[in-house]
Design a protein around this motif. Structure first.
Motif, PDB file in Angstrom:
ATOM      1  N   TYR A 169     -26.821  -5.636   5.457  1.00  0.00           N
ATOM      2  CA  TYR A 169     -25.576  -3.836   4.461  1.00  0.00           C
ATOM      3  C   TYR A 169     -25.081  -2.894   5.118  1.00  0.00           C
ATOM      4  O   TYR A 169     -24.596  -2.773   4.831  1.00  0.00           O
ATOM      5  CB  TYR A 169     -27.219  -3.349   4.434  1.00  0.00           C
ATOM      6  CG  TYR A 169     -28.663  -3.616   3.519  1.00  0.00           C
ATOM      7  CD1 TYR A 169     -28.481  -3.659   2.333  1.00  0.00           C
ATOM      8  CD2 TYR A 169     -29.081  -4.793   4.104  1.00  0.00           C
ATOM      9  CE1 TYR A 169     -29.749  -3.587   1.377  1.00  0.00           C
ATOM     10  CE2 TYR A 169     -30.833  -5.423   3.285  1.00  0.00           C
ATOM     11  CZ  TYR A 169     -30.753  -5.485   2.187  1.00  0.00           C
ATOM     12  OH  TYR A 169     -31.434  -4.864   1.159  1.00  0.00           O
TER      13      TYR A 169
ATOM     14  N   ARG B 183     -32.088  -7.821  -7.795  1.00  0.00           N
ATOM     15  CA  ARG B 183     -30.992  -7.194  -8.328  1.00  0.00           C
ATOM     16  C   ARG B 183     -29.298  -7.945  -8.228  1.00  0.00           C
ATOM     17  O   ARG B 183     -29.696  -8.357  -7.294  1.00  0.00           O
ATOM     18  CB  ARG B 183     -30.472  -5.844  -7.188  1.00  0.00           C
ATOM     19  CG  ARG B 183     -32.101  -5.022  -7.897  1.00  0.00           C
ATOM     20  CD  ARG B 183     -32.545  -3.935  -6.223  1.00  0.00           C
ATOM     21  NE  ARG B 183     -32.927  -4.665  -5.135  1.00  0.00           N
ATOM     22  CZ  ARG B 183     -31.372  -4.074  -4.246  1.00  0.00           C
ATOM     23  NH1 ARG B 183     -30.632  -3.748  -3.635  1.00  0.00           N
ATOM     24  NH2 ARG B 183     -32.069  -4.663  -3.140  1.00  0.00           N
TER      25      ARG B 183
ATOM     26  N   THR C 252     -26.892  -7.463  -6.089  1.00  0.00           N
ATOM     27  CA  THR C 252     -26.355  -6.912  -5.476  1.00  0.00           C
ATOM     28  C   THR C 252     -25.967  -7.429  -4.597  1.00  0.00           C
ATOM     29  O   THR C 252     -26.085  -8.569  -4.441  1.00  0.00           O
ATOM     30  CB  THR C 252     -27.028  -5.377  -5.030  1.00  0.00           C
ATOM     31  OG1 THR C 252     -26.515  -4.403  -3.896  1.00  0.00           O
ATOM     32  CG2 THR C 252     -28.370  -5.683  -4.492  1.00  0.00           C
ATOM     33  N   ARG C 253     -24.973  -7.178  -3.368  1.00  0.00           N
ATOM     34  CA  ARG C 253     -24.667  -7.368  -2.553  1.00  0.00           C
ATOM     35  C   ARG C 253     -25.430  -8.635  -1.137  1.00  0.00           C
ATOM     36  O   ARG C 253     -25.603  -9.402  -1.773  1.00  0.00           O
ATOM     37  CB  ARG C 253     -23.688  -7.109  -1.492  1.00  0.00           C
ATOM     38  CG  ARG C 253     -22.559  -8.142  -0.052  1.00  0.00           C
ATOM     39  CD  ARG C 253     -21.644  -6.833  -0.301  1.00  0.00           C
ATOM     40  NE  ARG C 253     -21.761  -5.771   1.047  1.00  0.00           N
ATOM     41  CZ  ARG C 253     -22.058  -6.020   2.552  1.00  0.00           C
ATOM     42  NH1 ARG C 253     -21.600  -7.165   3.172  1.00  0.00           N
ATOM     43  NH2 ARG C 253     -22.734  -4.763   3.152  1.00  0.00           N
TER      44      ARG C 253
ATOM     45  N   GLY D  40     -27.505  -4.701 -11.556  1.00  0.00           N
ATOM     46  CA  GLY D  40     -26.901  -4.266 -10.201  1.00  0.00           C
ATOM     47  C   GLY D  40     -25.327  -3.468 -10.465  1.00  0.00           C
ATOM     48  O   GLY D  40     -24.965  -3.734 -11.514  1.00  0.00           O
ATOM     49  N   ASP D  41     -25.015  -3.653  -9.115  1.00  0.00           N
ATOM     50  CA  ASP D  41     -23.787  -2.951  -9.096  1.00  0.00           C
ATOM     51  C   ASP D  41     -22.970  -4.310  -9.428  1.00  0.00           C
ATOM     52  O   ASP D  41     -21.891  -3.710  -9.437  1.00  0.00           O
ATOM     53  CB  ASP D  41     -22.961  -2.584  -7.814  1.00  0.00           C
ATOM     54  CG  ASP D  41     -23.788  -2.842  -6.903  1.00  0.00           C
ATOM     55  OD1 ASP D  41     -24.984  -2.842  -6.272  1.00  0.00           O
ATOM     56  OD2 ASP D  41     -22.833  -3.649  -5.800  1.00  0.00           O
TER      57      ASP D  41
END
Length: 393
Positions: free
Chosen positions: A133, A214, A216-217, A246-247
């Protein structure tokens, strides 16, 4: 039990988006004995398409909205959320403040101290942010903050032993503060394979691999795409479904372009049981996890999984019995997927074993019973007596 003698619990979570923590909160809120517990849920508002309506529109749970308690970090909004919670605590006078998620854990536990109501404090780590993260500098700040918060917390809860051990290794809390309460899940009716595939527009005779989570990374959808490419090289007719958002959505759309006909991007779906039923294998590719509900649900649906051996995944997936685990490597994950797709008999046996295992170990009734026992034990840690709402102590 008289209303005034109930144990009052104030549960605080940043947002009720589609995900594991929200699932746990709903199962717990709906299952607690209302004659013994006065349980109230406080949560922030969501941003964009995080899926709040999928979780809250079909429940009778009363939700107390707290502005500023959502995902985004904004000092002014966070401060306002803090004092809104302080005010709510002084009105409700909870015996237990139960926090989940990082931001809500920080604001909620701080509010519990400032409010002066004497509530016992319990915080749940559904996972942690130690891997995948933050930059080293931000990670250091996160660890120091969690250490400080742990020092003013009565009980720290994790969904698995491995997550607990990793938090302890980082110096967050003391061993005697921790209790492991595995997640609890109630999966809806699972449709037939034929019905599920018709619903999703998938051919009945094609192998299907599913990603659920999600985009996401930390979830590494890019690794899923790399593994999918390796699987396609050996199983050309395979189809891949990705349920989530997600992003990284646009990056995923770009990544599937060379083999677009082999992929279906579903976005968030309320009927996730349909996705499990349609899949031959569920593939989890994350760099970091807590105790992932996706894998519990897949097991309950009788679908074998292939997953990275991270966090407490190995406490959900019994390697070689209910699924297969591998290092966070696309090639190794792809090899496991091909192994299951090439041996339907073995995959079916793993799926049946997974159904028995997860249904027994991760039922929502067990989660409720464990949490009720925790609340009763925290009665002694509460810094005031059990008294009717509004009575000064």
């Amino acid at each position: 039990m008289k209303t005034g003698s109930r144990i009052r619990v104030m549960e605080i979570i940043a947002r009720m988006n589609v995900g594991g923590p929200a699932t746990q909160v709903l199962g717990l809120s709906e299952g607690l004995n209302p004659e013994e517990f006065d349980h109230r849920l406080y949560t922030g508002y969501l941003e964009g398409d995080e899926g709040d309506h999928l979780r809250l529109r079909d429940t009778s749970i009363r939700v107390h909205r707290v502005r500023g308690l959502g995902r985004s970090i904004n000092p002014a909004d966070d401060l306002r959320a803090l004092f809104r919670l302080v005010s709510a605590m002084r009105r409700f006078r909870p015996h237990i403040v139960h926090t989940r998620t990082t931001k809500a854990g920080a604001i909620g536990r701080t509010a519990a101290r400032l409010s002066g109501v004497g509530a016992a404090r319990v915080h749940v780590f559904h996972g942690h942010l130690l891997h995948g993260y933050f930059s080293p500098v931000k990670l250091g700040l996160y660890v120091r903050a969690e250490r400080a918060l742990a020092s003013v917390t009565d009980q720290l809860v994790t969904g698995g032993a491995q997550v607990r051990d990793e938090l302890l290794a980082a110096g967050i809390g003391r061993p005697e503060q921790y209790v492991v309460i595995p997640p609890g899940v109630r999966l809806g009716p699972v449709p037939s394979r034929e019905k599920a595939r018709a619903e999703l527009g998938l051919p009945l005779d094609a192998p299907v691999v599913a990603y659920i989570g999600r985009l996401t990374r930390v979830k590494r959808p890019d690794r899923f795409l790399d593994a999918a490419g390796a699987v396609l090289a050996r199983v050309p007719g395979c189809r891949f479904v990705m349920c989530g958002d997600g992003d990284l959505r646009e990056e995923v759309k770009h990544g599937i372009a060379p083999a677009r006909d082999s992929f279906r991007l579903l976005g968030w779906r309320k009927d996730v049981e349909t996705v499990y039923a349609a899949a031959d294998v569920v593939l989890l590719t994350s760099d970091n996890e807590g105790t992932p509900l996706t894998l519990v649900e897949a097991g309950m649906a009788g679908t074998p999984v292939v997953a990275t051996r991270v966090g407490s995944v190995a406490e959900v997936v019994r390697d070689g019995h209910t699924g297969l685990l591998a290092a966070p490597d696309a090639g190794a994950l792809a090899a496991h997927v091909v192994r299951l797709l090439s041996d339907p008999g073995a995959a079916a046996r793993m799926g049946a074993t997974a159904r028995d295992w997860t249904t027994g170990a991760f039922g929502v009734e067990r989660l409720v019973a464990d949490t009720e026992a925790l609340y009763r034990s925290l009665r002694g840690a509460s810094r005031h007596r059990l008294t009717p709402e509004g009575t000064n102590t």
